[in-house]
Scaffold this active site. Sequence first.
Site, PDB file in Angstrom:
ATOM      1  N   ASP A   1      -0.191   5.173   0.915  1.00 38.17           N
ATOM      2  CA  ASP A   1      -0.433   6.195   1.939  1.00 38.17           C
ATOM      3  C   ASP A   1      -0.539   5.582   3.332  1.00 38.17           C
ATOM      4  O   ASP A   1      -1.403   4.740   3.569  1.00 38.17           O
ATOM      5  CB  ASP A   1      -1.695   6.979   1.594  1.00 38.17           C
ATOM      6  CG  ASP A   1      -1.500   7.794   0.318  1.00 38.17           C
ATOM      7  OD1 ASP A   1      -2.294   7.629  -0.615  1.00 38.17           O
ATOM      8  OD2 ASP A   1      -0.525   8.566   0.243  1.00 38.17           O
TER       9      ASP A   1
ATOM     10  N   ASP B   1       0.878  -1.169   0.000  1.00 39.48           N
ATOM     11  CA  ASP B   1       0.000   0.000   0.000  1.00 39.48           C
ATOM     12  C   ASP B   1       0.924   1.230   0.000  1.00 39.48           C
ATOM     13  O   ASP B   1       2.127   1.114   0.270  1.00 39.48           O
ATOM     14  CB  ASP B   1      -0.850  -0.052   1.281  1.00 39.48           C
ATOM     15  CG  ASP B   1      -1.535   1.259   1.600  1.00 39.48           C
ATOM     16  OD1 ASP B   1      -2.263   1.764   0.721  1.00 39.48           O
ATOM     17  OD2 ASP B   1      -1.329   1.802   2.696  1.00 39.48           O
TER      18      ASP B   1
END
Length: 266
Positions: free
Chosen positions: A12, A10
């Site tokens: 953020d 991922d």
Amino acid sequence: MTQLRALVFDVDGTLAETERDGHRRAFNAAFVELGLAWHWDAEAYGVLLEVAGGKERLSHFATGQGLPRGSELDALLARLHRAKTRHYLALLATGNIGLRPGVARVLREAHARGLRLAIATTTTPDNVTMLLDRTLGADALRRFDVIAAGDVVPAKKPAPDIYCWVLERLALEPEHCIAIEDSAIGLRSARAAGLPTLVTHSYYTQHQDFSGALAVLDGLGEPDRLATGHVGAEPWRGVVDLAHLEAWAGRTDRAACRQNATDGAH
Ligand code: XBP
Ligand code: MG
């Protein structure tokens, strides 16, 4: 033991702490630029993060402010999100948002060990390019076999779509991968696609429910800054390296992607 073939990151909150001092500031700069008397303080933004996707978050907020849905609002939100992305890219371009501890090391170790690397993120593709360029250098993008970002899939996290998209392009089964996420939304997305998931919670997500994660830590750790948390139910403290990730791989249910594909659900 299941052979680990890929890490799927991922962005953020996982690669970097981008939300409070990055995205949030960019949204507020866009509100000023477009003359809107809106302002998201750090606390309010933490609640708004329950909606994945900047455009979706803006829409959720605007309708909550009583603005009527329709083409006029859609046009305003599109302009707002373009302005926000421009401000966010300018923030990233300063190089002031760095990678979280251990991220560059794990990427380097995984690449050296011949593992494939991928990204599965809700954010806008240009944001990924700029973050990787400013933190890892111009050739960083080439280290990733697959970069899945933003609107490449219709249904954003917590739907499994973005992880299914990555698995299809890696041509790998989920049990040969590990997802690394920071949020409950991201965990649900990765788990729904069948990936064993390591959670390295972030500023906004430390108190969320991470049921189903193979491990929940406060980061990947460095020798001078050990990661702490638990692996399964066992307390754990240390520096996450490839040997750990290879030992943790393979703890997964059967993939949901094929089931979704059968149902045509994504
Ligand atoms: C987190 C998100 C993103 C960002 C905002 O993405 O939900 O939408 O908050 O970026 P990740 P955009 O999956 O990497 O945690 O405004 O470009 O959507
Ligand atoms: Mg995240």
